[in-house]
Design an enzyme around this catalytic site. Structure first.
Site, PDB file in Angstrom:
ATOM      1  N   TYR A  87       0.762  -1.083   0.077  1.00 43.84           N
ATOM      2  CA  TYR A  87       0.169   0.064  -0.108  1.00 43.84           C
ATOM      3  C   TYR A  87       1.049   1.184  -0.207  1.00 43.84           C
ATOM      4  CZ  TYR A  87      -3.704  -2.884   2.205  1.00 43.84           C
ATOM      5  OH  TYR A  87      -4.779  -4.037   1.669  1.00 43.84           O
ATOM      6  N   LEU A 134     -30.454  -0.603  -7.277  1.00 46.12           N
ATOM      7  CA  LEU A 134     -31.609  -1.083  -6.291  1.00 46.12           C
ATOM      8  C   LEU A 134     -31.072  -1.907  -5.578  1.00 46.12           C
ATOM      9  CD1 LEU A 134     -34.044  -2.840  -8.941  1.00 46.12           C
ATOM     10  CD2 LEU A 134     -34.391  -1.167  -7.674  1.00 46.12           C
TER      11      LEU A 134
END
Length: 296
Positions: free
Chosen positions: A65, A221
């Site tokens: 990272y 949705l």
């Protein structure tokens, strides 16, 4: 208002430690595309220190990272580390200048990665190292050679415990035939339920399951349905999604990431939120159910 602490989320074993079930994922502390330094280094350090103040005792990171950025921030913010803090890192990839994540699974690459994590975190032994397998989705391929390399490094005293990430049920079984596995870190959330059988099998074995992307892959949705539940409970969709994961199984350990102290405190509040049977049923309907159970 009193700030909720990580202890409210409950506890579960991780290796020879017992950790609070809401931890902290450090990936978002690096710059854009997880490359380079954060825009505000002081703010990143403040988030890490506040997390530990609020009882977070499980921090997830990796030396790729940044690369190196999050581990150096963790060291700056928290070293010398509190005795109860468990830092989990992962190996198996490297970074290219354009931000790609090619695999790095050879014995030399894994050995170098372990030593890089030790150096940048400023420790003599890593609490937990996850072998992360490559690919867009978990794919069946042997992990014996890289996992044997990590098991050898464990025998040398450089690693306390081993885990696996981005793996199939068969790969977990293969890893466990080589050395004990204390955790599995895979993509799982309210709607991404492919690992339902593996999660339940790990719960029976007392192995921690650490889901990532708690809000990843939702359709509009599904997001709208989650928003409806969150509004009714007067909270945020993220808190509901995290609370559902905690309620899903006692072996689930969460590592939500954020670069904001306010968001960190909101995430921890999910540990104190109780979802009733009605909410659980409604949320389960959003994501459907998983495949039949499996034996490990």
């Amino acid at each position: 208002m009193t700030t909720t602490t990580a202890e409210r989320s409950g506890q579960f074993p991780l290796g020879d430690r017992t950790v609070n079930r809401i931890g902290y994922g450090a990936m978002q502390l690096a710059g854009p595309q997880v490359m380079g330094p954060p825009a505000d280094r002081e703010a990143a350090v403040a988030v890490l220190r506040r997390a530990v103040e609020l009882g977070v005792d499980h921090v997830d990171t990796s030396d790729y990272y940044g690369p190196h950025v999050t581990n150096e921030l963790i060291r700056e913010a928290l070293h010398p580390y509190p005795e109860q803090l468990t830092i989990v890192t992962k190996v198996g990839a490297r970074r290219t200048p354009d931000g790609a994540w090619p695999e790095a699974l050879s014995p030399d690459e894994l050995t170098q990665a372990v030593h890089d994590n030790l150096d940048h975190l400023g420790v003599d032994v890593l609490d937990v190292v996850n072998l992360r397998m490559p690919g867009h989705a978990p794919a069946e391929r042997s992990l014996a050679e890289p996992f044997e390399t990590l098991a050898e490094l464990q025998q040398q005293g450089l690693i306390r415990h081993l885990g696996v990430s981005h793996v199939t049920t068969q790969q977990f079984a293969e890893a466990r035939s080589i050395a004990p596995v204390v955790c599995v870190q895979n993509h799982y959330n309210l709607v991404h339920r492919d690992d339902d059988p593996l999660l339940d099998a790990l719960a029976r074995e007392g192995v921690a399951y650490v889901p990532y992307f708690p809000l990843g892959g939702f359709t509009p949705l599904q997001s709208a349905a989650l928003e409806t539940v969150a509004r009714r409970l007067e909270t945020t969709p993220m808190q509901v999604a995290l609370a559902w994961l905690l309620a899903r199984s006692p072996n689930v350990l969460l590592i939500p990431g954020t670069s904001s102290v306010a968001h960190l405190e909101e995430n921890l509040q999910a540990g104190a939120r109780v979802l009733g049977p009605l909410e659980m049923e409604e949320l389960d309907r959003i994501g459907g159910t998983g495949e039949p159970d499996v034996d490990l």
